[in-house]
Design an enzyme around this catalytic site. Structure first.
Site, mmCIF file in Angstrom:
data_model
loop_
_atom_site.group_PDB
_atom_site.id
_atom_site.type_symbol
_atom_site.label_atom_id
_atom_site.label_comp_id
_atom_site.label_asym_id
_atom_site.label_seq_id
_atom_site.Cartn_x
_atom_site.Cartn_y
_atom_site.Cartn_z
ATOM 1 N N CYS A 87 -38.053 69.302 -2.961
ATOM 2 C CA CYS A 87 -37.668 70.658 -2.549
ATOM 3 C C CYS A 87 -38.234 71.731 -3.464
ATOM 4 O O CYS A 87 -38.247 72.908 -3.087
ATOM 5 C CB CYS A 87 -36.149 70.768 -2.444
ATOM 6 S SG CYS A 87 -35.302 70.494 -4.016
ATOM 7 N N ARG A 146 -26.348 82.012 -1.701
ATOM 8 C CA ARG A 146 -26.557 80.916 -2.658
ATOM 9 C C ARG A 146 -25.510 81.084 -3.752
ATOM 10 O O ARG A 146 -25.500 82.107 -4.453
ATOM 11 C CB ARG A 146 -27.964 80.980 -3.253
ATOM 12 C CG ARG A 146 -28.124 80.119 -4.495
ATOM 13 C CD ARG A 146 -29.552 79.941 -4.900
ATOM 14 N NE ARG A 146 -30.237 79.101 -3.936
ATOM 15 C CZ ARG A 146 -31.481 78.633 -4.102
ATOM 16 N NH1 ARG A 146 -32.174 78.945 -5.173
ATOM 17 N NH2 ARG A 146 -32.025 77.864 -3.178
ATOM 18 N N ARG A 205 -39.357 76.000 5.085
ATOM 19 C CA ARG A 205 -38.092 76.710 4.859
ATOM 20 C C ARG A 205 -38.024 77.934 5.775
ATOM 21 O O ARG A 205 -36.995 78.221 6.387
ATOM 22 C CB ARG A 205 -37.985 77.170 3.390
ATOM 23 C CG ARG A 205 -37.857 76.068 2.362
ATOM 24 C CD ARG A 205 -36.517 75.387 2.419
ATOM 25 N NE ARG A 205 -35.417 76.314 2.244
ATOM 26 C CZ ARG A 205 -34.975 76.777 1.064
ATOM 27 N NH1 ARG A 205 -35.542 76.372 -0.063
ATOM 28 N NH2 ARG A 205 -33.949 77.613 1.007
ATOM 29 N N GLN A 237 -32.525 73.426 3.163
ATOM 30 C CA GLN A 237 -33.646 72.635 2.665
ATOM 31 C C GLN A 237 -33.824 71.372 3.499
ATOM 32 O O GLN A 237 -34.952 71.000 3.848
ATOM 33 C CB GLN A 237 -33.406 72.261 1.192
ATOM 34 C CG GLN A 237 -34.531 71.444 0.603
ATOM 35 C CD GLN A 237 -35.820 72.234 0.486
ATOM 36 O OE1 GLN A 237 -35.862 73.272 -0.131
ATOM 37 N NE2 GLN A 237 -36.903 71.730 1.092
ATOM 38 N N ASP A 266 -35.791 64.989 -6.443
ATOM 39 C CA ASP A 266 -35.355 66.342 -6.802
ATOM 40 C C ASP A 266 -35.199 66.366 -8.319
ATOM 41 O O ASP A 266 -35.142 65.310 -8.969
ATOM 42 C CB ASP A 266 -34.017 66.651 -6.090
ATOM 43 C CG ASP A 266 -33.515 68.070 -6.344
ATOM 44 O OD1 ASP A 266 -34.320 68.934 -6.749
ATOM 45 O OD2 ASP A 266 -32.305 68.312 -6.132
ATOM 46 N N HIS A 283 -27.283 71.587 0.255
ATOM 47 C CA HIS A 283 -28.456 72.468 0.441
ATOM 48 C C HIS A 283 -28.987 72.226 1.865
ATOM 49 O O HIS A 283 -30.081 71.700 2.056
ATOM 50 C CB HIS A 283 -29.509 72.148 -0.622
ATOM 51 C CG HIS A 283 -30.551 73.206 -0.798
ATOM 52 N ND1 HIS A 283 -30.545 74.393 -0.101
ATOM 53 C CD2 HIS A 283 -31.655 73.252 -1.607
ATOM 54 C CE1 HIS A 283 -31.592 75.120 -0.475
ATOM 55 N NE2 HIS A 283 -32.276 74.447 -1.376
HETATM 56 N N1 NVA Z 1 -30.710 70.245 -6.897
HETATM 57 C C1 NVA Z 1 -31.449 71.454 -7.203
HETATM 58 C C2 NVA Z 1 -32.110 71.995 -5.977
HETATM 59 C C3 NVA Z 1 -33.008 73.184 -6.248
HETATM 60 C C4 NVA Z 1 -33.599 73.800 -5.006
HETATM 61 C C5 NVA Z 1 -30.506 72.483 -7.811
HETATM 62 O O1 NVA Z 1 -29.397 72.639 -7.318
HETATM 63 O O2 NVA Z 1 -30.904 73.117 -8.790
#
Ligand code: NVA
Length: 309
Positions: free
Chosen positions: A266, A100, A294, A130, A226, A127
């Site tokens: 998510c 990440r 997930r 997800q 989101d 992502h």
């Molecule tokens: N768009 C959000 C997703 C978190 C799982 C972020 O990048 O913080």
């Protein structure tokens, strides 16, 4: 050597195979051990995490491996040591790398040098794990993996964030009709939209970007949202409210979707901001199935990547 750095790294057939494998792994959780040994999987975090650390740690253990969780603040990849050198160090000791991080170019460079499969556990741009979990959740509620093509997913919120881009690419790959409802000031990357359109032309899906939140969700089978402020985004709460307020997923907005529509988020969710308490706690919400999925989706993608070697 294959990697999963963005949603369109899987062809439509490959995505279907991974989702079918995820369904089987969910039914038979402890029966598949691609990391028997145990072999290690490096799971590296440059940004905050809960679900992702949990699901990859448990997932690797359930696949017979050892999850080597690395705190990116300690490793300082790209600062203390170049990405290329780090990739080769990790690749000598781990069977796969999960990362990440911030810019997509960082994970592209990791994949170029690692010598083992690399999985994107969220970047600023995508992502994909997800969205695989989301597709599994949609399949469970709407007739199985084979029933994904032709379903409509309406997303409300920040069109320029990682989730919107992954819905575009992953949804188009699945043959879905993806609608992004976002302010004109926050459009998805036009290159991503064009790529999703090209994929959709082959899969029978379609792609729409609109600043009309009602049009984005009208008649949709799936409604997703989101956070308005992604990790690393500097926007203040007041700015976010002013920009995204009309895109809030509340009961009135959800009423415009199909009666059988399911609601995805998510997580983490900011109740009263992008989604109301009533909707996320309501009967159409499947957000905790989505969080569990997930685990199954990521185990499937790791297993599939190890089979490709
Ligand atoms: N768009 C959000 C997703 C978190 C799982 C972020 O990048 O913080």
């Amino acid at each position: 050597m294959r990697h999963f750095l963005r949603d369109d790294d899987l062809t439509p057939d490959e995505q279907r195979s991974v989702l079918e494998l995820a369904v089987r792994l969910k039914e038979n959780r402890f029966g598949v051990h691609p990391f028997a040994g145990p072999r290690s999987v490096a799971v590296v975090f440059d940004k905050p995490t809960l679900r992702t650390q949990l699901s990859f740690t448990l997932g690797v253990v359930e696949l017979g491996g050892y999850p080597m969780v690395v705190d990116g603040n300690l490793a300082q990849i790209g600062v203390r040591e170049s990405i290329a050198d780090t990739a080769r160090v990790l690749g000598r000791q781990a069977a796969a790398i999960v990362w990440r991080t911030f810019d997509q170019r960082r994970i592209d460079e990791m994949a170029a040098y690692a010598g083992v499969p690399v999985v994107n556990a969220l970047t600023d741009q995508f992502h994909p794990c997800q969205v695989l979990a989301d597709l599994l959740t949609v399949a469970e509620r709407h007739g199985g993996v084979d029933a994904l093509p032709g379903l409509t997913l309406g997303y409300l919120g920040d069109g320029a964030n990682n989730m919107a881009a992954s819905y575009l690419l992953g949804g188009a790959t699945a043959g879905m009709h993806v609608r992004i409802g976002t302010p004109a000031a926050r459009p998805p990357d036009p290159v991503v939209v064009a790529t999703a359109q090209r994929i959709a032309a082959r899969t029978g899906g379609s792609v729409v970007v609109t600043d009309d939140p009602a049009a984005a969700v009208a008649g949709a089978d799936v409604v997703a949202t989101d956070t308005w402020v992604s990790m690393g985004d500097e926007r203040s709460a007041a700015e976010a409210e002013a920009m995204f307020g009309p895109y809030r997923l509340d009961a009135d907005r959800l009423a415009g979707a199909a009666e059988h529509a399911i609601v995805l988020h998510c997580l983490p969710a900011y109740r009263g901001k992008e989604i109301t308490d009533e909707v996320i706690e309501g009967p159409q919400s499947v957000v905790f199935d989505e969080a569990e999925n997930r685990l199954h989706a990521q185990k499937a993608v790791l297993t599939w990547l190890m089979e490709q070697r």
